[in-house]
Write a protein that holds these residues in place. Structure first.
Motif, PDB file in Angstrom:
ATOM      1  N   UNK A   2       0.835  -1.188   0.000  1.00 12.66           N
ATOM      2  CA  UNK A   2       0.000   0.000   0.000  1.00 12.66           C
ATOM      3  C   UNK A   2       0.873   1.242   0.000  1.00 12.66           C
ATOM      4  N   UNK A   3       0.507   2.199  -0.824  1.00 15.04           N
ATOM      5  CA  UNK A   3       1.219   3.464  -0.879  1.00 15.04           C
ATOM      6  C   UNK A   3       0.358   4.533  -0.227  1.00 15.04           C
ATOM      7  N   UNK A   4       0.988   5.360   0.596  1.00 15.13           N
ATOM      8  CA  UNK A   4       0.281   6.439   1.272  1.00 15.13           C
ATOM      9  C   UNK A   4       0.769   7.775   0.731  1.00 15.13           C
ATOM     10  N   UNK A   5      -0.113   8.765   0.769  1.00 12.72           N
ATOM     11  CA  UNK A   5       0.197  10.076   0.217  1.00 12.72           C
ATOM     12  C   UNK A   5      -0.191  11.161   1.213  1.00 12.72           C
ATOM     13  N   UNK A   6       0.737  12.051   1.496  1.00 14.11           N
ATOM     14  CA  UNK A   6       0.452  13.207   2.343  1.00 14.11           C
ATOM     15  C   UNK A   6       0.668  14.483   1.536  1.00 14.11           C
ATOM     16  N   UNK A   7       1.771  14.545   0.804  1.00 18.92           N
ATOM     17  CA  UNK A   7       2.114  15.719   0.001  1.00 18.92           C
ATOM     18  C   UNK A   7       2.132  15.345  -1.471  1.00 18.92           C
ATOM     19  N   UNK A   8       1.935  16.330  -2.363  1.00 18.19           N
ATOM     20  CA  UNK A   8       1.943  16.025  -3.796  1.00 18.19           C
ATOM     21  C   UNK A   8       3.340  15.644  -4.282  1.00 18.19           C
ATOM     22  N   UNK A   9       3.363  14.774  -5.275  1.00 20.15           N
ATOM     23  CA  UNK A   9       4.635  14.466  -5.931  1.00 20.15           C
ATOM     24  C   UNK A   9       5.020  15.669  -6.792  1.00 20.15           C
ATOM     25  N   UNK A  10       6.298  15.826  -7.108  1.00 17.21           N
ATOM     26  CA  UNK A  10       6.699  16.932  -7.996  1.00 17.21           C
ATOM     27  C   UNK A  10       5.959  16.896  -9.336  1.00 17.21           C
ATOM     28  N   UNK A 122       2.206  21.850   9.292  1.00  9.97           N
ATOM     29  CA  UNK A 122       2.857  20.813  10.099  1.00  9.97           C
ATOM     30  C   UNK A 122       1.791  19.979  10.814  1.00  9.97           C
ATOM     31  N   UNK A 123       0.709  20.619  11.240  1.00  7.76           N
ATOM     32  CA  UNK A 123      -0.385  19.907  11.902  1.00  7.76           C
ATOM     33  C   UNK A 123      -1.054  18.916  10.950  1.00  7.76           C
ATOM     34  N   UNK A 124      -1.208  19.297   9.691  1.00  7.93           N
ATOM     35  CA  UNK A 124      -1.801  18.405   8.690  1.00  7.93           C
ATOM     36  C   UNK A 124      -0.919  17.182   8.494  1.00  7.93           C
ATOM     37  N   UNK A 125       0.363  17.410   8.333  1.00  9.20           N
ATOM     38  CA  UNK A 125       1.307  16.308   8.127  1.00  9.20           C
ATOM     39  C   UNK A 125       1.321  15.374   9.334  1.00  9.20           C
ATOM     40  N   UNK A 126       1.275  15.940  10.535  1.00  8.80           N
ATOM     41  CA  UNK A 126       1.258  15.124  11.751  1.00  8.80           C
ATOM     42  C   UNK A 126      -0.023  14.315  11.863  1.00  8.80           C
ATOM     43  N   UNK A 127      -1.115  14.847  11.335  1.00  8.91           N
ATOM     44  CA  UNK A 127      -2.436  14.253  11.504  1.00  8.91           C
ATOM     45  C   UNK A 127      -2.715  13.068  10.597  1.00  8.91           C
ATOM     46  N   UNK A 128      -2.195  13.105   9.376  1.00  9.00           N
ATOM     47  CA  UNK A 128      -2.665  12.184   8.344  1.00  9.00           C
ATOM     48  C   UNK A 128      -1.723  11.021   8.089  1.00  9.00           C
ATOM     49  N   UNK A 129      -2.322   9.856   7.906  1.00  9.12           N
ATOM     50  CA  UNK A 129      -1.564   8.703   7.444  1.00  9.12           C
ATOM     51  C   UNK A 129      -1.696   8.590   5.924  1.00  9.12           C
ATOM     52  N   UNK A 130      -2.785   9.129   5.366  1.00  9.21           N
ATOM     53  CA  UNK A 130      -3.012   9.077   3.923  1.00  9.21           C
ATOM     54  C   UNK A 130      -4.019  10.158   3.556  1.00  9.21           C
ATOM     55  N   UNK A 131      -3.925  10.641   2.337  1.00  8.82           N
ATOM     56  CA  UNK A 131      -4.872  11.656   1.871  1.00  8.82           C
ATOM     57  C   UNK A 131      -4.893  11.667   0.356  1.00  8.82           C
TER      58      UNK A 131
END
Length: 146
Positions: A2-10, A122-131
């Protein structure tokens, strides 16, 4: 795997940047929270043992004024219940979803470049395992599917 995503890829972010910036956009957000938020060492919220949902609430509290200042608004919000079409529920369970509307993509860029927003995210990144974050051009609302 499984691949998880928090931030967009370039690549994905470049595709977003290549689209017109002067027209309204809707951003579909799908959120899957961590059981416990993961803040970097030394962050003011590290060690508070917040849930991912609580950390995302903090993201909303700290980024909300910037979101509103650039003309953003939430036009739909919901809590996940079950997958109807898609992978089996155990594979991808989204806790929450919402659609954020921006007057134009330029407003979105203004928000993410804001120094206070960059602290809030930073709060968003800390909060999410996937988005998932998907851009849509707003369409007409009505009673039909077509």
């Amino acid at each position: 795997m499984t691949t998880f995503y928090i931030d967009p890829s370039p690549t994905n972010f470049q595709a977003f940047k290549d689209l017109p910036r002067d027209e309204p956009i809707h951003m579909l957000n799908l959120l899957r929270y961590r059981d416990e938020a993961e803040y970097p060492d030394g962050h003011e919220h590290a060690g508070k043992e917040w849930s991912g949902r609580r950390a995302y609430e903090e993201y909303g509290n700290t980024s909300g004024p910037i979101f509103r200042r650039v003309g953003g608004q939430i036009v739909w919000r919901g809590a996940f219940q079950t997958m109807v079409t898609g992978p089996e529920p155990d594979d991808k369970v989204w806790h929450d979803g919402f659609v954020a509307q921006y007057p134009n993509a330029g407003a979105f860029f203004e928000m993410i470049k804001d120094a206070d927003y960059q602290l809030a995210v930073v709060n968003r990144t800390a909060a999410l395992v996937d988005s998932r974050l998907m851009r849509f051009a707003p369409g007409e609302v009505g009673s039909g599917f077509g």
